[in-house]
Design a protein around this motif. Structure first.
Motif, mmCIF file in Angstrom:
data_model
loop_
_atom_site.group_PDB
_atom_site.id
_atom_site.type_symbol
_atom_site.label_atom_id
_atom_site.label_comp_id
_atom_site.label_asym_id
_atom_site.label_seq_id
_atom_site.Cartn_x
_atom_site.Cartn_y
_atom_site.Cartn_z
ATOM 1 N N ILE A 212 6.375 -10.500 -7.294
ATOM 2 C CA ILE A 212 7.079 -9.560 -6.416
ATOM 3 C C ILE A 212 6.150 -9.206 -5.259
ATOM 4 C CG2 ILE A 212 7.925 -7.181 -6.212
ATOM 5 C CD1 ILE A 212 9.030 -7.343 -8.962
ATOM 6 N N ASP A 213 6.731 -9.091 -4.082
ATOM 7 C CA ASP A 213 5.956 -8.638 -2.930
ATOM 8 C C ASP A 213 6.931 -8.182 -1.853
ATOM 9 O OD1 ASP A 213 3.755 -7.988 -1.462
ATOM 10 O OD2 ASP A 213 3.424 -10.007 -0.666
ATOM 11 N N LEU A 363 3.614 -10.713 -11.669
ATOM 12 C CA LEU A 363 2.461 -10.665 -10.767
ATOM 13 C C LEU A 363 2.857 -9.899 -9.517
ATOM 14 C CD1 LEU A 363 2.242 -14.165 -11.742
ATOM 15 C CD2 LEU A 363 -0.026 -13.221 -11.355
ATOM 16 N N TYR A 364 2.054 -8.893 -9.199
ATOM 17 C CA TYR A 364 2.343 -8.009 -8.067
ATOM 18 C C TYR A 364 1.000 -7.563 -7.513
ATOM 19 C CZ TYR A 364 4.670 -4.103 -5.586
ATOM 20 O OH TYR A 364 5.151 -3.232 -4.638
ATOM 21 N N PHE A 390 1.926 -7.226 -17.104
ATOM 22 C CA PHE A 390 1.616 -6.996 -15.691
ATOM 23 C C PHE A 390 0.315 -7.712 -15.309
ATOM 24 C CE2 PHE A 390 4.393 -3.465 -16.690
ATOM 25 C CZ PHE A 390 5.179 -3.342 -15.553
ATOM 26 N N ALA A 391 0.281 -8.216 -14.100
ATOM 27 C CA ALA A 391 -0.923 -8.835 -13.556
ATOM 28 C C ALA A 391 -0.908 -8.642 -12.044
ATOM 29 C CB ALA A 391 -1.000 -10.316 -13.913
ATOM 30 N N ILE A 392 -2.041 -8.938 -11.415
ATOM 31 C CA ILE A 392 -2.147 -8.821 -9.964
ATOM 32 C C ILE A 392 -2.229 -10.217 -9.369
ATOM 33 C CG2 ILE A 392 -3.145 -6.516 -9.866
ATOM 34 C CD1 ILE A 392 -5.889 -7.708 -9.886
ATOM 35 N N ASP A 420 -0.477 -18.242 -9.614
ATOM 36 C CA ASP A 420 -1.237 -17.433 -8.658
ATOM 37 C C ASP A 420 -0.487 -16.196 -8.186
ATOM 38 O OD1 ASP A 420 0.581 -18.372 -6.587
ATOM 39 O OD2 ASP A 420 -0.607 -20.200 -6.537
ATOM 40 N N GLY A 421 0.844 -16.156 -8.336
ATOM 41 C CA GLY A 421 1.599 -14.985 -7.906
ATOM 42 C C GLY A 421 1.745 -14.850 -6.410
ATOM 43 N N GLU A 422 1.476 -15.911 -5.653
ATOM 44 C CA GLU A 422 1.534 -15.846 -4.192
ATOM 45 C C GLU A 422 2.750 -16.570 -3.621
ATOM 46 O OE1 GLU A 422 -0.218 -13.892 -2.622
ATOM 47 O OE2 GLU A 422 -1.816 -13.445 -4.050
#
Length: 846
Positions: A212-213, A363-364, A390-392, A420-422
């Motif tokens: 999410i972003d 990932l956020y 949850f992760a960053i 990577d969550g990107e």
């Protein structure tokens, strides 16, 4: 007038044109051939009743006689043109030209004004001048927009027809037994398994990775140039409805207004040195660390204005994507800051479409803060919250406190593999060409253009599934082989090293000691309380020995003898200063440890960069921000050391007291193993050696290698499952397509389009098979992917234009070669600077 025309297009014209449009595609072989109406077809448009007739002059084309029985849009479509108005069009545009513009406008900035001006100049140069009252831009824009709506509606109708023939999931009274059809259509690799629980046999948790972003560059101006809001469009959208977002906003506001402490609403301030540190309920990171992360990120500050609501009606877009960069949902943002209810609305929507026991890795960039709020205010149901890990996101991890990275960094958090969550950042990069035109478009037009672009990206990525899996597999194998070789060269006991990593996590995530004016009295009171309890439990020898040992240790910590009268030590200035100095030094050591772990990889990669005179602005700024805090702590500690020395000279200290050594501010960040900072002279009679995870370079290197191998093992298992998911989805999709073809034998138009879909699908399968062939299956799979060998042999192989060779592509956030979208516009030079920073940050992340 505009609203009435919009209503006619939506409710009357577009639905009535879907079947004729599909029929024209069949006759023209998908717009390859020009079709001339036969006399019997022209006669079919003759009115058989007494309708009111109207003769229309269509610019540069023809003259038609239309009525309610044979409306102008239908007659024009049968001739290969699309009308600019639902009743009395004055302009019709060729379908091939509209198809060209539709394709062009998903690859460049959509600009009908520039296109029409160019077309008018081009025609005028050849003697064709438009003499109609309305200009070309308005009429061409209408034709282009509604032709796009017609194409989307026709595609959705064919997809729904195929969907009715797919095998249904078994009924259950407990809700969904597999992800919803919507999610299965969004990403077949993530949600395409018919029995998704099979992946549980590999202990693969969480089941799905999402990210999410928010993007505050996709704004929409509050100035309505078109004279009022535009109506909505009749297409399937990936945007959450306004009601869903508003409902979650009300829910979050209600949860935050609940009393948190004995019926009183109280906001807990940030942990200070005077108050001490602790864990919040359910969190594995101390409060002081969470506060530090919150201060480091603008996104964590909901009150921070990122876009002015005075000038922008819509301030941005928040997206939820799967790990394969497919958009699951978008949320339109109207607040000035990055409010948490947008992310929570997306999370709720996701879980509404999942089975009740499916787990998610989220990932956020401020995942730690979202996790904290969910636990503190109970923003999500426990049944949902316990299914979220949850992760960053990787690129934003460097700005978090080191203790936070240990728990939330996906390279250190179990189950995330090499995700990577990107994906959201790559999405913003793909949408950046829409920033300027969507600022001044209508509200619904903006959503429509974004939906159109998302559909284009979906179709583009569908053919690249095989490339994606192959690239991830090859990079994972390469990384794992390199790490395993380095680990063998170190020749260490993995069991001991894993225990060291466990000790490191436990130590670096524990709350920091506090400083207090009453520390001395508290310690003395503890000792007196123990002595009193020893008298009361004199008969229990074993327990008394334990208490005596504790008593002796605390007295040793205070530096007092066994015969000293404890009552006299209350309010002792020396002991108070000494305890403050001990707590302060502990904080300094912990901050320096964090600094060492953060700066180590950055320095290593910095030495390897081409441009060694430029330090990465993103990573360096995050680390240097902490330096003044550390220097301030050192200065405070040295002042306490001076006070202790003065008290000893004044004989106001216990006998044989030794003054502690001040910390030199020169070389403080070198963290030499022989530095005085590790010796608690004058503060503690017991001097502990630094742990191996901090002092031993081999142990530290081994920890990094083991973590990388663990993540690679997780990635290998996940890619194997995803390879099986793609094949299973292909088999089910082909089966549904074949059933739809069988039921369409009596309808030549539908049969034509089903055959076209089948040919396209065969091309996809050929490309997927070629790329994923080296990847092992997670469980036994058939050789068939749906189409038979004969059908595959008759298909045309697809050629994938690889930008990079698979052997040389790094499996990271930037393997697709895209540039990045930032919160401020940047030119070419600034873009290159950002790309250099990204490359350096990638090395820093290791």
């Amino acid at each position: 007038m505009k609203m009435n025309q919009w209503r006619r297009w939506t409710t009357e014209v577009i639905p009535s044109l879907i079947a004729p449009y599909l029929a024209y595609l069949r006759k023209s072989t998908s717009l390859r051939d020009r079709i001339e109406l036969q006399p019997d077809e022209v006669a079919a448009f003759q009115c058989k009743s007494s309708c009111r007739r109207r003769v229309l002059e269509i610019t540069c084309i023809l003259r038609i006689d239309c009525c309610a029985c044979a409306p102008a849009p239908l007659q024009l479509l049968s001739r290969g043109y699309f009308a600019c108005a639902p009743i009395a069009p004055s302009l019709a545009v060729d379908l091939q030209l509209l198809e060209l513009v539709k394709t062009l406008f998903v690859h460049i900035t959509p600009n009908t004004t520039a296109w029409c001006e160019t077309l008018e100049v081009f025609l005028a140069g050849r003697g064709y001048h438009l003499t109609t009252k309305d200009n070309l831009r308005r009429r061409f824009g209408n034709a282009y927009h509604w032709y796009s709506v017609l194409c989307m509606s026709a595609e959705d109708q064919l997809s729904n027809l195929i969907g009715t023939h797919r095998p249904l999931s078994p009924p259950s009274t407990e809700g969904l037994t597999r992800p919803s059809d919507y999610l299965r259509s969004r990403c077949p690799i993530c949600f395409g398994l018919d029995d998704w629980r099979k992946s549980g046999t590999l202990n693969l948790k969480p089941d799905v990775h999402t990210c999410i972003d928010a993007c505050f560059t996709q704004k929409h101006s509050a100035d309505q140039r078109g004279g009022g809001p535009d109506p909505s469009n009749p297409i399937r959208s990936v945007f959450l409805s306004d009601d869903e977002v508003t409902s979650m906003e009300v829910h979050v506001r209600s949860c935050r207004s609940r009393p948190l402490d004995r019926g009183r609403k109280r906001k807990r301030p940030a942990a200070t040195e005077e108050e001490g540190d602790d864990y919040e309920d359910g969190m594995r990171v101390p409060t002081s660390v969470l506060d530090g992360c919150g201060e480091s990120f603008l996104a964590a500050d909901e009150k921070r204005e990122k876009a002015s609501t005075q000038f922008f009606a819509d301030t941005g877009v928040m997206a939820m994507l799967c790990r394969h960069d497919h958009v699951l949902w978008l949320a339109n943002m109207t607040s000035a800051g990055e409010k948490q209810h947008y992310a929570l609305a997306l999370i709720k929507k996701l879980f509404d479409n999942l089975p009740t026991d499916m787990t998610i890795g989220l990932l956020y960039d401020i995942g730690c803060q979202l996790h904290r709020s969910c636990l503190k205010y109970r923003l999500l149901d426990d049944a949902v919250l316990r299914r979220i890990t949850f992760a960053i996101s990787v690129f934003h991890a460097y700005s978090h406190q080191w203790a936070c990275q240990i728990i939330y960094h996906p390279r250190k958090c179990e189950g995330f593999g090499l995700s990577d969550g990107e994906g959201c950042e790559r999405l913003w990069s793909a949408l950046k060409h829409l920033i300027a035109p969507l600022r001044v478009s209508g509200f619904h037009q903006r959503l429509f253009v974004l939906d159109t672009q998302v559909r284009h990206l979906d179709n583009k990525n569908l053919s690249l599934y095989g490339n994606w899996l192959s690239r991830r597999w090859n990079n994972c194998v390469k990384k794992k082989s390199t790490a395993a070789q380095a680990l063998r060269e170190l020749s260490v006991d993995e069991t001991c090293v894993r225990q060291e990593w466990k000790s490191q996590v436990e130590y670096q995530t524990k709350p920091l000691p506090r400083r207090s004016k009453t520390n001395n009295d508290e310690e003395i009171s503890k000792i007196l309380s123990l002595e009193k309890s020893l008298v009361e439990i004199d008969g229990a020898l074993r327990r008394m020995e334990t208490q005596l040992y504790t008593l002796s240790r605390w007295k040793t910590r205070l530096g007092i003898s066994q015969h000293t009268r404890l009552e006299q030590l209350r309010r002792n200035v020396y002991l108070q200063v000494r305890l403050d100095a001990q707590a302060l030094k502990t904080r300094i050591c912990e901050r320096l440890r964090q600094h060492k772990f953060e700066i180590e990889k950055l320095e290593c990669s910095y030495r390897q960069t081409v441009n060694e005179r430029k330090l990465n602005s993103h990573v360096d700024a995050a680390i240097q921000r902490r330096n003044p805090t550390i220097r301030k702590l050192v200065s405070s500690y040295n002042n306490l050391c001076t006070d202790l020395s003065a008290l000893i000279r004044q004989r106001r200290s216990p006998p044989n007291a030794i003054p502690p050594n001040p910390i030199s501010p020169i070389g403080i960040f070198d963290l030499d193993i022989d530095a005085d900072i590790w010796e608690d002279v004058g503060l503690n009679d017991v001097v502990l050696d630094p742990p191996d995870w901090l002092a031993d370079e081999v142990t530290r290197a081994t920890i990094k290698l083991l973590l990388e191998i663990d993540r690679c093992n997780e990635e290998e298992s996940r890619v194997k499952v995803e390879r099986c998911a793609l094949q299973e989805w292909a088999i089910l999709e082909w089966d549904g397509l074949q059933r739809a073809r069988a039921h369409a034998n009596d309808d030549e138009v539908i049969l034509y389009h089903m055959n076209c879909r089948a040919r396209q699908f065969i091309v996809l399968v050929l490309g997927w098979q070629m790329k994923v062939h080296p990847i092992p299956c997670a469980w036994p799979m058939p050789d068939c992917w749906g189409p038979s060998q004969t059908e595959l042999a008759n298909g045309t192989p697809v050629v994938y234009p690889d930008v990079h060779d698979d052997e040389d592509v790094e499996d990271d956030v930037w393997d697709d070669g895209d540039d990045w979208e930032s919160d401020i516009g940047c030119g070419d030079e600034e873009l290159m600077d950002v790309l250099e920073d990204i490359a350096l940050a990638d090395k820093y992340r290791g």
